[in-house]
Design an enzyme around this catalytic site. Structure first.
Site, PDB file in Angstrom:
ATOM      1  N   CYS A  45       0.733  -1.301  -0.027  1.00 33.55           N
ATOM      2  CA  CYS A  45       0.078   0.069  -0.129  1.00 33.55           C
ATOM      3  C   CYS A  45       0.755   1.261   0.112  1.00 33.55           C
ATOM      4  O   CYS A  45       0.577   2.193  -0.744  1.00 33.55           O
ATOM      5  CB  CYS A  45      -0.978  -0.145   1.073  1.00 33.55           C
ATOM      6  SG  CYS A  45      -1.954   1.505   1.227  1.00 33.55           S
ATOM      7  N   CYS A  50      -1.545   1.571  -3.199  1.00 38.04           N
ATOM      8  CA  CYS A  50      -2.406   2.816  -3.031  1.00 38.04           C
ATOM      9  C   CYS A  50      -1.977   4.234  -3.130  1.00 38.04           C
ATOM     10  O   CYS A  50      -2.367   5.127  -3.759  1.00 38.04           O
ATOM     11  CB  CYS A  50      -3.363   2.505  -1.684  1.00 38.04           C
ATOM     12  SG  CYS A  50      -3.264   0.972  -0.830  1.00 38.04           S
ATOM     13  N   LYS A  53       0.201   5.413  -5.996  1.00 41.01           N
ATOM     14  CA  LYS A  53      -0.903   5.410  -7.333  1.00 41.01           C
ATOM     15  C   LYS A  53      -1.662   6.542  -7.022  1.00 41.01           C
ATOM     16  O   LYS A  53      -1.926   7.223  -8.092  1.00 41.01           O
ATOM     17  CB  LYS A  53      -1.724   4.132  -6.987  1.00 41.01           C
ATOM     18  CG  LYS A  53      -2.720   4.036  -8.081  1.00 41.01           C
ATOM     19  CD  LYS A  53      -3.731   3.229  -7.796  1.00 41.01           C
ATOM     20  CE  LYS A  53      -4.572   3.568  -6.532  1.00 41.01           C
ATOM     21  NZ  LYS A  53      -5.713   2.660  -6.159  1.00 41.01           N
ATOM     22  N   TYR A 182      -9.083  -3.384 -11.524  1.00 47.53           N
ATOM     23  CA  TYR A 182      -8.884  -1.965 -11.305  1.00 47.53           C
ATOM     24  C   TYR A 182      -7.517  -1.280 -11.444  1.00 47.53           C
ATOM     25  O   TYR A 182      -7.204  -0.065 -11.862  1.00 47.53           O
ATOM     26  CB  TYR A 182      -9.299  -1.745 -10.005  1.00 47.53           C
ATOM     27  CG  TYR A 182      -8.439  -2.147  -8.774  1.00 47.53           C
ATOM     28  CD1 TYR A 182      -7.619  -0.949  -7.987  1.00 47.53           C
ATOM     29  CD2 TYR A 182      -8.213  -3.353  -7.948  1.00 47.53           C
ATOM     30  CE1 TYR A 182      -6.716  -1.362  -7.112  1.00 47.53           C
ATOM     31  CE2 TYR A 182      -7.633  -3.914  -7.394  1.00 47.53           C
ATOM     32  CZ  TYR A 182      -6.784  -2.756  -6.615  1.00 47.53           C
ATOM     33  OH  TYR A 182      -5.988  -3.126  -5.639  1.00 47.53           O
ATOM     34  N   GLU A 186      -6.745   1.965 -13.707  1.00 50.14           N
ATOM     35  CA  GLU A 186      -6.228   3.060 -12.989  1.00 50.14           C
ATOM     36  C   GLU A 186      -4.624   3.680 -13.755  1.00 50.14           C
ATOM     37  O   GLU A 186      -4.852   4.901 -13.872  1.00 50.14           O
ATOM     38  CB  GLU A 186      -5.925   3.011 -11.602  1.00 50.14           C
ATOM     39  CG  GLU A 186      -7.104   2.709 -10.755  1.00 50.14           C
ATOM     40  CD  GLU A 186      -6.800   2.211  -9.136  1.00 50.14           C
ATOM     41  OE1 GLU A 186      -7.796   2.312  -8.453  1.00 50.14           O
ATOM     42  OE2 GLU A 186      -5.800   1.671  -9.068  1.00 50.14           O
ATOM     43  N   HIS A 441     -27.586  21.048  -1.823  1.00 54.81           N
ATOM     44  CA  HIS A 441     -27.825  21.312  -3.012  1.00 54.81           C
ATOM     45  C   HIS A 441     -26.767  22.955  -3.235  1.00 54.81           C
ATOM     46  O   HIS A 441     -26.655  23.501  -2.325  1.00 54.81           O
ATOM     47  CB  HIS A 441     -29.365  22.055  -3.196  1.00 54.81           C
ATOM     48  CG  HIS A 441     -29.357  22.648  -4.654  1.00 54.81           C
ATOM     49  ND1 HIS A 441     -29.585  21.708  -5.605  1.00 54.81           N
ATOM     50  CD2 HIS A 441     -29.820  23.962  -5.035  1.00 54.81           C
ATOM     51  CE1 HIS A 441     -29.707  22.246  -6.799  1.00 54.81           C
ATOM     52  NE2 HIS A 441     -29.888  23.911  -6.351  1.00 54.81           N
ATOM     53  N   GLU A 446     -26.583  15.026  -4.218  1.00 59.87           N
ATOM     54  CA  GLU A 446     -27.992  14.977  -3.859  1.00 59.87           C
ATOM     55  C   GLU A 446     -28.846  14.237  -4.650  1.00 59.87           C
ATOM     56  O   GLU A 446     -30.009  13.843  -4.384  1.00 59.87           O
ATOM     57  CB  GLU A 446     -28.520  16.398  -4.109  1.00 59.87           C
ATOM     58  CG  GLU A 446     -28.413  16.877  -5.506  1.00 59.87           C
ATOM     59  CD  GLU A 446     -28.874  18.482  -5.420  1.00 59.87           C
ATOM     60  OE1 GLU A 446     -29.875  18.897  -5.020  1.00 59.87           O
ATOM     61  OE2 GLU A 446     -28.178  19.320  -5.943  1.00 59.87           O
TER      62      GLU A 446
HETATM   63  C1  FAD Z   1      -1.027  -1.020  -7.565  1.00 60.25           C
HETATM   64  C2  FAD Z   1      -1.949  -1.358  -6.373  1.00 60.25           C
HETATM   65  C3  FAD Z   1      -2.607  -0.402  -6.228  1.00 60.25           C
HETATM   66  C4  FAD Z   1      -3.437  -0.518  -5.012  1.00 60.25           C
HETATM   67  N1  FAD Z   1      -4.419   0.324  -4.523  1.00 60.25           N
HETATM   68  C5  FAD Z   1      -5.122   0.020  -3.469  1.00 60.25           C
HETATM   69  C6  FAD Z   1      -6.100   0.977  -3.002  1.00 60.25           C
HETATM   70  O1  FAD Z   1      -6.354   2.253  -3.789  1.00 60.25           O
HETATM   71  N2  FAD Z   1      -7.093   0.962  -2.109  1.00 60.25           N
HETATM   72  C7  FAD Z   1      -6.905  -0.113  -1.349  1.00 60.25           C
HETATM   73  O2  FAD Z   1      -7.548  -0.483  -0.474  1.00 60.25           O
HETATM   74  N3  FAD Z   1      -5.892  -1.368  -1.725  1.00 60.25           N
HETATM   75  C8  FAD Z   1      -5.125  -1.123  -2.802  1.00 60.25           C
HETATM   76  N4  FAD Z   1      -4.227  -2.179  -3.116  1.00 60.25           N
HETATM   77  C9  FAD Z   1      -4.040  -3.384  -2.493  1.00 60.25           C
HETATM   78  C10 FAD Z   1      -3.517  -3.141  -1.121  1.00 60.25           C
HETATM   79  O3  FAD Z   1      -1.933  -2.445  -1.309  1.00 60.25           O
HETATM   80  C11 FAD Z   1      -3.268  -4.414  -0.541  1.00 60.25           C
HETATM   81  O4  FAD Z   1      -4.546  -5.003  -0.115  1.00 60.25           O
HETATM   82  C12 FAD Z   1      -2.574  -4.341   0.981  1.00 60.25           C
HETATM   83  O5  FAD Z   1      -1.275  -3.690   0.901  1.00 60.25           O
HETATM   84  C13 FAD Z   1      -2.678  -5.578   1.660  1.00 60.25           C
HETATM   85  O6  FAD Z   1      -1.935  -5.685   2.791  1.00 60.25           O
HETATM   86  P1  FAD Z   1      -0.945  -6.928   3.520  1.00 60.25           P
HETATM   87  O7  FAD Z   1      -0.628  -6.578   4.906  1.00 60.25           O
HETATM   88  O8  FAD Z   1      -1.749  -8.197   3.250  1.00 60.25           O
HETATM   89  O9  FAD Z   1       0.345  -7.047   2.564  1.00 60.25           O
HETATM   90  P2  FAD Z   1       1.360  -6.326   1.837  1.00 60.25           P
HETATM   91  O10 FAD Z   1       0.847  -4.704   2.133  1.00 60.25           O
HETATM   92  O11 FAD Z   1       1.554  -6.563   0.548  1.00 60.25           O
HETATM   93  O12 FAD Z   1       2.859  -6.211   2.792  1.00 60.25           O
HETATM   94  C14 FAD Z   1       3.381  -7.583   2.672  1.00 60.25           C
HETATM   95  C15 FAD Z   1       4.703  -7.337   3.008  1.00 60.25           C
HETATM   96  O13 FAD Z   1       5.374  -8.516   3.378  1.00 60.25           O
HETATM   97  C16 FAD Z   1       6.792  -8.417   2.662  1.00 60.25           C
HETATM   98  N5  FAD Z   1       7.137  -9.819   2.634  1.00 60.25           N
HETATM   99  C17 FAD Z   1       6.505 -10.762   1.685  1.00 60.25           C
HETATM  100  N6  FAD Z   1       7.290 -11.828   1.834  1.00 60.25           N
HETATM  101  C18 FAD Z   1       8.322 -11.795   2.995  1.00 60.25           C
HETATM  102  C19 FAD Z   1       9.294 -12.627   3.604  1.00 60.25           C
HETATM  103  N7  FAD Z   1       9.130 -13.896   3.359  1.00 60.25           N
HETATM  104  N8  FAD Z   1       9.835 -11.934   4.711  1.00 60.25           N
HETATM  105  C20 FAD Z   1       9.683 -10.689   5.042  1.00 60.25           C
HETATM  106  N9  FAD Z   1       8.970 -10.079   4.415  1.00 60.25           N
HETATM  107  C21 FAD Z   1       8.087 -10.511   3.344  1.00 60.25           C
HETATM  108  C22 FAD Z   1       6.532  -7.678   1.479  1.00 60.25           C
HETATM  109  O14 FAD Z   1       7.697  -7.110   1.305  1.00 60.25           O
HETATM  110  C23 FAD Z   1       5.481  -6.614   1.951  1.00 60.25           C
HETATM  111  O15 FAD Z   1       6.195  -5.441   2.418  1.00 60.25           O
HETATM  112  C24 FAD Z   1      -3.173  -1.810  -4.194  1.00 60.25           C
HETATM  113  C25 FAD Z   1      -2.309  -2.713  -4.555  1.00 60.25           C
HETATM  114  C26 FAD Z   1      -1.578  -2.475  -5.737  1.00 60.25           C
HETATM  115  C27 FAD Z   1      -0.555  -3.503  -6.193  1.00 60.25           C
END
Ligand code: FAD
Length: 463
Positions: A45, A50, A53, A182, A186, A441, A446
């Protein structure tokens, strides 16, 4: 009570939206918590999703605002956009946010380990890069997702994904984006708004699969008005690098040369080489970590939240799953997240905001059928611009209970409007209660409380 035979009470793998929240809450309860991050704190994110972006969308939308400004009598000669200046400013802000996340982990008492974590058994985690092996009573997997591309397609190595789109050294003159979800839509809007000749190609019959059909049709038409060339029902056969660019060979025989090709063809859970088998953590049929309603995996002391479980891949959902995990495991208050009526936005240009059921979903689930109210109109803001862009607003109502079960908006500020509409949908308010709410309004919103005429095949307008 901590079990002192383990190094930590909780070890979190992945410092993204879900992992950071769970680690902080648990450490603030006085538990010994460590979190491993292989890339940058903040996760998808903050670093490559997010947040950057949205900055790109905001940079891109300025061109449209300038057009509107001319209609209102403004004139300016030297409006130009510098990609490098923007990217630099964006990167400074992302670094600031990532630092803030790391600092907040520290303040809560979480130990941050920079490195890739791998499970060695149900209680043991190795950070191979650091030569470190630690034990934990409980483990939380929050490793998120990663882009998927068709790896066997000839020339795919010439394509980028969203990860590289945030760091292009130069703004391309021509881009082709493959995908209809999406992220594809986007980025198509971002590049088109910045003046890049943009083509969007999707193999399905229309963009935004799973969204309301009227939203899909309306948005496809609107993004074409903004200059995006949309090719549907078609996909790549190969990519070929030439002296002047990359040629996209399509299955309909077309060959389109662009400077950059971006594949936004889906994301998959990040589970590769995580050592899940050694810890007894199973995957489901879709390749996501199998969890119960409380985010517990098939291993007794291991939980998983966020995109790696592929339930609803949104930042606020990952955060809510983290909170529910913390309440369940450390506060003796079993909670699970309620996935119903979660509002979401597509930051396309124009943007989309939706909450609840699409019309077709509602027709499947509402026994007595549905009432549909919809309107399409030109926003007041465009009155002087000659633009023929239209807003779509649609309410889907359960015919029996008269509850508003779905709200769908395509148009300026739709993401802001839908957040508030979501309160009403979540609360189960009826159409009569929406109607009893006095309008503000003159606004676009609205329309949502003044929709009187039920949509029938006879009064559906093409827009
Ligand atoms: C281009 C794009 C736009 C998006 N826009 C939106 C939006 O507008 N609104 C919205 O709500 N969501 C959006 N999302 C989705 C949102 O980013 C994810 O749903 C959210 O980040 C998920 O959180 P998470 O904690 O599951 O994983 P993540 O945020 O992906 O975090 C996982 C972390 O784990 C780390 N990792 C992975 N494997 C290992 C390992 N073995 N050891 C150590 N670290 C590791 C990764 O490096 C990463 O930092 C978007 C996603 C993308 C790709």
């Amino acid at each position: 009570m901590s079990d002192r035979s383990y190094d930590y009470d909780l070890f979190v793998i992945g410092a993204g939206s879900g992992g950071v929240r769970a680690a902080r809450l648990t450490a603030l309860d006085g538990k010994r918590v460590a979190i491993a991050e292989e890339h940058r704190v903040g996760g998808t994110c903050v670093i490559r999703g997010c947040v950057p972006k949205k900055f790109m969308v905001m940079a891109s939308e300025v061109s449209h605002s300038l057009e509107i400004a001319r209609g209102y009598g403004w004139s300016f000669q030297d409006a130009s956009f510098d990609w490098k200046t923007f990217i630099e400013a964006k990167d400074v802000e992302i670094a600031r946010l990532s630092g803030l996340y790391a600092a907040n982990l520290g303040k809560a008492g979480v130990e941050l380990i920079h490195g890739r974590a791998v499970l060695r058994d149900a209680h043991t985690v190795e950070i191979p890069g650091k030569g470190k092996i630690v034990t934990a009573e409980r483990i939380l997997i929050a490793t998120g997702g990663r882009p998927w591309v068709p790896g066997d397609m000839p020339g795919i190595e010439h394509a980028i994904t969203s990860e590289q789109a945030f760091h292009l050294p130069d703004l391309p003159k021509r881009i082709l984006i493959a995908g209809g979800g999406y992220i594809a839509v986007e980025f198509a809007g971002i590049f088109a708004g910045l003046g890049v000749e943009t083509t969007l190609i999707y193999r399905g019959p229309n963009i935004l699969r799973g969204f309301d059909d009227d939203v899909r049709a309306h948005l496809a038409g609107e993004i074409e008005k903004r200059g995006i060339k949309v090719i549907l029902g078609c996909q790549h056969t190969s990519l070929e690098k030439t002296r002047t660019g990359i040629v996209n060979h399509l299955e309909n025989g077309m060959a389109i040369e662009t400077d950059v090709v971006m594949f936004a063809t889906g994301r998959v859970p990040h589970v590769v080489d995580l050592g899940l088998e050694t810890a007894g953590v199973e995957l489901n049929e879709q390749g996501a970590i199998r969890v119960d309603a409380y985010s517990k995996t098939t291993a007794d002391n291991i939980w998983a939240i966020g995109d790696v479980t592929d339930r609803m891949n949104l930042t606020p959902v990952a955060i809510r799953e983290a909170v529910a995990f913390h309440q369940t495991v450390y506060r003796d208050d079993p909670q699970h997240f309620d996935y119903e009526a979660v509002a979401t936005a597509v930051f396309s240009q124009p943007p989309v905001g939706i909450v609840g059921l699409s019309e077709s979903e509602a027709r499947r689930t509402c026994a007595a059928g549905v009432d549909v109210y919809a309107t399409r109109f030109r926003p007041m803001k465009y009155a002087f611009t000659g633009s023929d862009e239209r807003v779509l607003m649609k309410l889907v109502v359960d015919a029996e209970s008269q509850r508003v079960v779905g709200v769908h908006i395509v148009g300026p500020e739709a993401p802001e409007m839908i957040q508030l509409a979501a309160v009403a949908v979540k609360a189960g308010l009826t159409k009569a209660q929406w109607d009893a709410t006095c309008a503000v309004h003159p606004t676009m919103a609205e329309e949502l409380v003044t929709l009187k005429e039920k949509q029938t095949p006879a009064n559906v307008t093409a827009g």
